[in-house]
Design a protein around this motif. Structure first.
Motif, PDB file in Angstrom:
ATOM      1  N   ALA A 248       0.832  -1.207   0.000  1.00 28.64           N
ATOM      2  CA  ALA A 248       0.000   0.000   0.000  1.00 28.64           C
ATOM      3  C   ALA A 248       0.865   1.254   0.000  1.00 28.64           C
ATOM      4  O   ALA A 248       0.622   2.188  -0.758  1.00 28.64           O
ATOM      5  CB  ALA A 248      -0.906  -0.010   1.226  1.00 28.64           C
ATOM      6  N   ILE A 249       1.908   1.275   0.845  1.00 27.38           N
ATOM      7  CA  ILE A 249       2.704   2.496   0.966  1.00 27.38           C
ATOM      8  C   ILE A 249       3.569   2.704  -0.265  1.00 27.38           C
ATOM      9  O   ILE A 249       3.762   3.824  -0.720  1.00 27.38           O
ATOM     10  CB  ILE A 249       3.594   2.439   2.227  1.00 27.38           C
ATOM     11  CG1 ILE A 249       2.734   2.283   3.475  1.00 27.38           C
ATOM     12  CG2 ILE A 249       4.439   3.677   2.343  1.00 27.38           C
ATOM     13  CD1 ILE A 249       3.539   2.031   4.714  1.00 27.38           C
ATOM     14  N   LYS A 250       4.111   1.614  -0.810  1.00 29.09           N
ATOM     15  CA  LYS A 250       5.123   1.750  -1.849  1.00 29.09           C
ATOM     16  C   LYS A 250       4.552   1.780  -3.259  1.00 29.09           C
ATOM     17  O   LYS A 250       5.297   1.969  -4.215  1.00 29.09           O
ATOM     18  CB  LYS A 250       6.153   0.623  -1.734  1.00 29.09           C
ATOM     19  CG  LYS A 250       6.951   0.695  -0.468  1.00 29.09           C
ATOM     20  CD  LYS A 250       7.634   2.039  -0.316  1.00 29.09           C
ATOM     21  CE  LYS A 250       8.222   2.228   1.058  1.00 29.09           C
ATOM     22  NZ  LYS A 250       8.500   3.621   1.341  1.00 29.09           N
ATOM     23  N   MET A 251       3.251   1.576  -3.404  1.00 34.12           N
ATOM     24  CA  MET A 251       2.659   1.544  -4.748  1.00 34.12           C
ATOM     25  C   MET A 251       3.023   2.793  -5.566  1.00 34.12           C
ATOM     26  O   MET A 251       3.401   2.661  -6.731  1.00 34.12           O
ATOM     27  CB  MET A 251       1.137   1.390  -4.622  1.00 34.12           C
ATOM     28  CG  MET A 251       0.483   0.816  -5.851  1.00 34.12           C
ATOM     29  SD  MET A 251       1.152  -0.821  -6.198  1.00 34.12           S
ATOM     30  CE  MET A 251       0.419  -1.132  -7.766  1.00 34.12           C
ATOM     31  N   PRO A 252       2.948   3.998  -4.994  1.00 31.13           N
ATOM     32  CA  PRO A 252       3.310   5.172  -5.795  1.00 31.13           C
ATOM     33  C   PRO A 252       4.752   5.120  -6.294  1.00 31.13           C
ATOM     34  O   PRO A 252       5.029   5.500  -7.429  1.00 31.13           O
ATOM     35  CB  PRO A 252       3.158   6.345  -4.819  1.00 31.13           C
ATOM     36  CG  PRO A 252       2.349   5.846  -3.717  1.00 31.13           C
ATOM     37  CD  PRO A 252       2.481   4.381  -3.665  1.00 31.13           C
ATOM     38  N   PHE A 253       5.667   4.618  -5.458  1.00 31.17           N
ATOM     39  CA  PHE A 253       7.069   4.563  -5.854  1.00 31.17           C
ATOM     40  C   PHE A 253       7.272   3.559  -6.986  1.00 31.17           C
ATOM     41  O   PHE A 253       8.039   3.791  -7.918  1.00 31.17           O
ATOM     42  CB  PHE A 253       7.951   4.189  -4.666  1.00 31.17           C
ATOM     43  CG  PHE A 253       7.972   5.239  -3.613  1.00 31.17           C
ATOM     44  CD1 PHE A 253       8.965   6.200  -3.610  1.00 31.17           C
ATOM     45  CD2 PHE A 253       6.995   5.284  -2.641  1.00 31.17           C
ATOM     46  CE1 PHE A 253       8.974   7.184  -2.646  1.00 31.17           C
ATOM     47  CE2 PHE A 253       6.999   6.261  -1.680  1.00 31.17           C
ATOM     48  CZ  PHE A 253       7.989   7.217  -1.671  1.00 31.17           C
ATOM     49  N   ILE A 254       6.552   2.425  -6.888  1.00 34.89           N
ATOM     50  CA  ILE A 254       6.708   1.415  -7.942  1.00 34.89           C
ATOM     51  C   ILE A 254       6.173   1.964  -9.255  1.00 34.89           C
ATOM     52  O   ILE A 254       6.759   1.766 -10.315  1.00 34.89           O
ATOM     53  CB  ILE A 254       5.970   0.126  -7.563  1.00 34.89           C
ATOM     54  CG1 ILE A 254       6.497  -0.382  -6.228  1.00 34.89           C
ATOM     55  CG2 ILE A 254       6.178  -0.918  -8.624  1.00 34.89           C
ATOM     56  CD1 ILE A 254       5.714  -1.515  -5.681  1.00 34.89           C
ATOM     57  N   ILE A 255       5.053   2.688  -9.206  1.00 37.56           N
ATOM     58  CA  ILE A 255       4.516   3.259 -10.437  1.00 37.56           C
ATOM     59  C   ILE A 255       5.506   4.274 -11.004  1.00 37.56           C
ATOM     60  O   ILE A 255       5.745   4.318 -12.208  1.00 37.56           O
ATOM     61  CB  ILE A 255       3.141   3.896 -10.173  1.00 37.56           C
ATOM     62  CG1 ILE A 255       2.138   2.803  -9.842  1.00 37.56           C
ATOM     63  CG2 ILE A 255       2.661   4.674 -11.396  1.00 37.56           C
ATOM     64  CD1 ILE A 255       0.779   3.303  -9.458  1.00 37.56           C
ATOM     65  N   GLY A 256       6.132   5.054 -10.127  1.00 34.09           N
ATOM     66  CA  GLY A 256       7.151   6.002 -10.580  1.00 34.09           C
ATOM     67  C   GLY A 256       8.313   5.290 -11.254  1.00 34.09           C
ATOM     68  O   GLY A 256       8.774   5.701 -12.323  1.00 34.09           O
ATOM     69  N   GLY A 257       8.771   4.184 -10.647  1.00 33.76           N
ATOM     70  CA  GLY A 257       9.851   3.418 -11.257  1.00 33.76           C
ATOM     71  C   GLY A 257       9.409   2.805 -12.569  1.00 33.76           C
ATOM     72  O   GLY A 257      10.186   2.723 -13.519  1.00 33.76           O
ATOM     73  N   ALA A 258       8.126   2.410 -12.631  1.00 35.28           N
ATOM     74  CA  ALA A 258       7.623   1.774 -13.848  1.00 35.28           C
ATOM     75  C   ALA A 258       7.667   2.742 -15.021  1.00 35.28           C
ATOM     76  O   ALA A 258       7.916   2.341 -16.156  1.00 35.28           O
ATOM     77  CB  ALA A 258       6.197   1.275 -13.624  1.00 35.28           C
TER      78      ALA A 258
END
Lengths: 318, 298
Positions: A248-258
């Protein structure tokens, strides 16, 4: 039906879903205002270009049936969005919703795959370093986690491409290329995103704190004393909750990396679309992607809340 | 001090008479040492860039020495794909981060502290609103938000870093808020209210200066690391600092085109610089956190 007949978990879920809707509303206002504040007016040509006066502009807007206030424009846009009409892409002319959904599914493969890779690498490190305190292996594991997170992810991507072409003799391709039979080729971008993008060190740190906290709880000591499997008792609070919390917390970061990784590997996902839209100032597309990304983040947060409430009965009391 | 020592037997280390250096974990001391070394290197490089004390000119091309490895001729760190001196460009690359990064930090800490104090000290209505804003910014992936701003304004690096600062503020705010909630249980705040100290003195002196400064310093170091990584990502996407002005991000990006031929150095050198610097800021932040805030204190 009596109120007491409804399970408390339902209350919590309804509350969370309401919160999700409220937050998405806030996101849509912010995204809309940023676009609205951008310089330039799409109708400027029709009322005398840059020399047109404010009164002329208002008259034109009224004759075209466009609201002149920002909230009027926002609500008419929101009304369309709620009916599934996100407008047409300025670049391709196709409806945004269909494009964002098909690209979003590709991004979902990438991000979920990357999450699994991250957890597969980070969870053992976290659990090991939580149980053993300061050994030499702990410190080197920690340093590895720090270092892999400090490398720019696209450089890691290029290194991966170089190694796979020169050592293993294949060129990694994006999803949906003609050679889509060989699944191994799609694993490289997923692997790189999972390893890079600064996630591993944070996941390790978060999980280590949680695991070592749970391991010091009294019920774990009791379980150990009576000879039960400690792992079984620690699983819910020490593993399941932290894992979904990280999701839940890291989803934004993963999308940014994606966004970066899709660019490196030509992966036809939301990130590449967002990049293209930012290049072209394609406002309907970038607004659609912003909303889709926020929905992804909120859904993963909702999933975390559901897991949290269902494994932790205390949390379901309002 | 002595009285406290006798009264509280629970948390002895808080009142330990050993020096901070002696009672903290050796790994943390090494981490902080390395972080301070990197911080001073960054400062020195920035000053060298400002004063123009560089071994070569940034745009000087040496056509006979392209992609030279370190130690070739007078180029200590070799040259890039146009024969430009790598060391000079790495030193100048700091300038792309230094002031924009500071701007992001100042915005994040300033706004974050303000929001944190408002929601933690005042509570009530302000707290609800700030929690809501916090959750809304959490829902927006930062890079997506930056791309949205790029699409709308085509901004330069300072405006982008201002946005980065804005998005970091809620995280700082929630840390400050948690700290204040924790401090409120202690007696000294109640005592200072009873003594008739002004709210301004309590907030600025007793809460922020005495109890939040380490937390804010730690956030500042982590913020710098983040600013570097964000600029790198944006340079890769083509929205960051533009060539020929060197930034580590656009150096990796331009050099990466030559990687497939096996010429690693032009993109590996800036990647290593980022790795060492970001690592330094992360270790500095975490080491300070462990030593001063006592996360791992036994």
């Amino acid at each position: 039906m009596k109120v007491s007949a409804i399970k408390p978990i339902t209350f919590v879920l309804v509350k969370e879903i309401g919160m999700t809707v409220l937050l998405l509303f806030g996101v849509s206002i912010i995204a809309f205002l940023i676009i609205l504040a951008s310089p330039g007016d799409p109708f400027a040509q029709l009322y005398g270009g840059l020399s047109g006066s404010e009164a002329e502009r208002k008259a034109l807007y009224e004759s075209l049936g466009i609201p002149t206030t920002w909230y009027g424009q926002y609500f008419s846009w929101l009304g369309n969005v709620l009916q599934g009409d996100l407008g047409n892409s300025i670049r391709s002319g196709r409806p945004v919703l269909a494009e964002v959904v098909s690209a979003g599914i590709n991004t979902l493969y990438l991000t979920l795959g990357a999450l699994i890779v991250t957890l597969a690498v980070a969870a053992p490190i976290a659990i090991y370093t939580a149980i053993r305190d300061n050994t030499r292996l702990t410190i080197s594991f920690n340093l590895f986690a720090y270092m892999i997170s400090a490398i720019p992810v696209f450089w890691l991507g290029y290194l991966g491409i170089y190694l796979s072409t020169h050592l293993f003799g294949f060129f990694p391709l994006g999803l949906g290329s003609s050679d889509s039979g060989n699944i191994a080729k799609f694993l490289l971008p997923i692997f790189i995103l999972g390893m890079g993008s600064g996630l591993i060190s944070e996941v390790v740190r978060h999980m280590r704190e949680q695991v070592s906290r749970v391991m010091n709880e009294e019920y774990i000591r009791t379980a150990r004393a009576k000879g039960a499997a400690v792992w079984k008792h620690a699983f819910k609070e020490g593993f399941l909750i932290p894992v979904t919390e990280i999701m839940a917390i890291k989803m934004p970061f993963i999308i940014g990396g994606a966004i970066i990784i899709e660019q490196v590997f030509n992966w036809p996902g939301m990130g590449r679309m967002a990049w293209q839209a930012a290049q072209d100032r394609d406002f309907p597309v970038i607004l659609g992607i912003t909303l889709a990304a926020a929905i992804l983040v909120r859904l993963s947060s909702l999933l975390h809340k559901i897991v949290f409430v269902s494994v932790n009965p205390r949390a379901s009391h309002l | 001090m002595k009285i406290k020592y006798i009264q509280h037997t629970k948390d002895v280390s808080q009142y330990s008479e050993l020096s901070l250096l002696k009672r903290s974990d050796k790994t943390d001391v090494v981490f902080v040492g390395y972080g301070l070394f990197i911080l001073s290197m960054v400062l020195i490089s920035y000053l060298l860039g400002v004063l123009g004390w560089l071994p070569f000119t940034a745009d000087d091309m040496d056509m006979d020495l392209m992609m030279a490895l370190p130690g070739t001729g007078s180029h200590i760190l070799g040259t890039d794909f146009l024969g430009r001196d790598m060391l000079t460009r790495l030193i100048l690359g700091i300038q792309a981060y230094f002031l924009p990064g500071l701007l992001a930090i100042v915005v994040a800490l300033g706004l974050g502290t303000f929001m944190g104090v408002l929601s933690g000290y005042r509570g009530g209505y302000a707290e609800t609103v700030i929690t809501y804003i916090n959750n809304v910014t959490d829902s927006l992936p930062r890079l997506v938000l930056i791309l949205l701003v790029v699409a709308a304004f085509k901004p330069d690096i300072y405006i982008i870093m201002f946005v980065v600062g804005l998005t970091n503020a809620p995280a700082v705010a929630s840390l400050v808020k948690d700290k204040i909630t924790f401090l409120k249980q202690k007696n000294f705040l109640e005592a200072s209210v009873a003594l008739g100290l002004s709210t301004r003195t309590i907030i600025f002196k007793h809460i922020l200066w005495y109890n939040c400064r380490t937390l804010l310093i730690i956030q500042a170091t982590l913020g710098m690391a983040e600013a570097i990584l964000i600029e790198t990502s944006l340079s890769y996407l083509g929205f960051g600092v533009q060539e020929p002005t060197p930034s580590w991000g656009n150096m990796i990006q331009a050099g990466a085109n030559y990687m497939m031929r096996g010429d690693f150095w032009p993109s590996t050198a800036p990647a290593l610089a980022i790795l060492l610097t970001v690592l330094g800021f992360h270790l500095l932040g975490d080491g300070l956190n462990n030593i001063l805030e006592g996360k791992r204190r036994k």
